[in-house]
Scaffold this active site. Structure first.
Site, PDB file in Angstrom:
ATOM      1  CE  LYS A 162      -4.536 -75.454 -23.492  1.00 60.40           C
ATOM      2  NZ  LYS A 162      -5.438 -76.480 -22.868  1.00 60.40           N
ATOM      3  CD  GLU A 169       0.282 -78.213 -19.050  1.00 57.48           C
ATOM      4  OE1 GLU A 169      -0.450 -78.595 -18.200  1.00 57.48           O
ATOM      5  OE2 GLU A 169       0.135 -77.392 -19.621  1.00 57.48           O
TER       6      GLU A 169
END
Length: 293
Positions: A162, A169
């Site tokens: 993550k 991102e």
């Protein structure tokens, strides 16, 4: 547990007992069908044997204190899932502590944001295989489809994956932002950025959910007149950069995107002032003073 996640589990037919320090959040969960506990002790007492507790609070001290309380209150074979944005190294340490007491600790990297209730969550799970299998109906209920969750490896790996996800991102968002600013600067073309971003959503190699959200925002507010250029960061981008240095893996795009967020958080850059002073000192170049603004 976050209200959206609890709601999604309830819709999938799971019985949920929820606890939150906020009375408002407890009532919101209750209005969506969850049984509410007023204390952590009440929550644990209400759960059936082989208790499963999903923790979703801010990383750092809130997560640490909550997990420490659960460590003292739960029993052997019980399972705790940390679905927050914890540092993977903390998750590895916590996994060892829980294992010493015969409990299971799973770290669930969770991506979905405020759209999770409607779209589902992408879940990256780290931990013991048997424990993951035992709670897999929870992950299946939260994920958008059977491919929306994955047991990626041992304890810590879920939050590590993550973390890297968030670093990527950052880079994607920075690239979109720079490209749109460049097109906006080409004033003689009169480009309609709302129309262009909508176009790119269909067939373009740069299409993505981030682009979908950007196109929708620009459609409603093409000049972004209600926003400042301050961009916060959750910390995971920083962790990604630190880990890339420790592993000797170059990550220039992610690193620069983190640096740009840090710059946006400054009202004025002291480094920029130093550059202005030096340029004026060696070349007599004009400077712009705060009083001129």
């Amino acid at each position: 547990m976050g209200g959206n996640m609890a709601t999604r589990l309830i819709r999938a037919g799971h019985e949920i007992v929820g606890f939150d320090l906020s009375e408002e959040n407890r009532q919101k969960a209750a209005s969506n069908g969850a049984e509410i506990a007023n204390t952590l002790d009440d929550l644990i007492a209400a759960l059936p044997e082989r208790k499963v507790v999903w923790v979703m609070v801010p990383h750092g001290k809130p997560t640490e204190s909550t997990l420490q309380s659960l460590l003292e209150k739960l029993a052997e074979h019980d399972i705790v899932i940390d679905g927050g944005n914890s540092n993977y190294q903390d998750s590895m340490r916590r996994g060892e502590i829980f294992a010493e007491k015969g409990m299971f600790f799973l770290d669930a990297g969770t991506s979905g944001g405020i759209w999770g209730l409607e779209e589902g969550y992408c879940l990256m799970i780290g931990g013991d295989t048997d424990a993951v299998v035992h709670v897999s109906p929870i992950f299946a209920a939260l994920a958008p489809n059977p491919k929306g969750w994955l047991h990626v490896g041992p304890v810590g790996s879920g939050h590590f994956v993550k973390m890297v996800h968030n670093g990527i991102e950052y880079g994607m968002m920075q690239a979109y932002a720079e490209g749109l600013e460049l097109m906006r600067a080409k004033e003689e073309f009169g480009l309609n950025l709302a129309n262009i971003t909508e176009l790119w959503r269909h067939g373009s190699v740069v299409r993505s959910w981030l682009l979908d959200l950007t196109a929708e925002y620009l459609k409603n507010d093409p000049e972004l007149k209600d926003l400042s250029d301050y961009v916060s960061d959750s910390g995971e981008g920083r962790w990604t950069v630190i880990d890339s240095i420790q592993e000797g893996v170059p990550a220039p795009v992610i690193t620069l995107s983190v640096q740009m967020r840090l710059r946006s958080q400054q009202d004025q850059s002291y480094a920029g002032k130093v550059l202005s002073a030096m340029r004026n000192a060696f070349g007599g170049h004009a400077v712009k003073k705060v009083s001129d603004e």
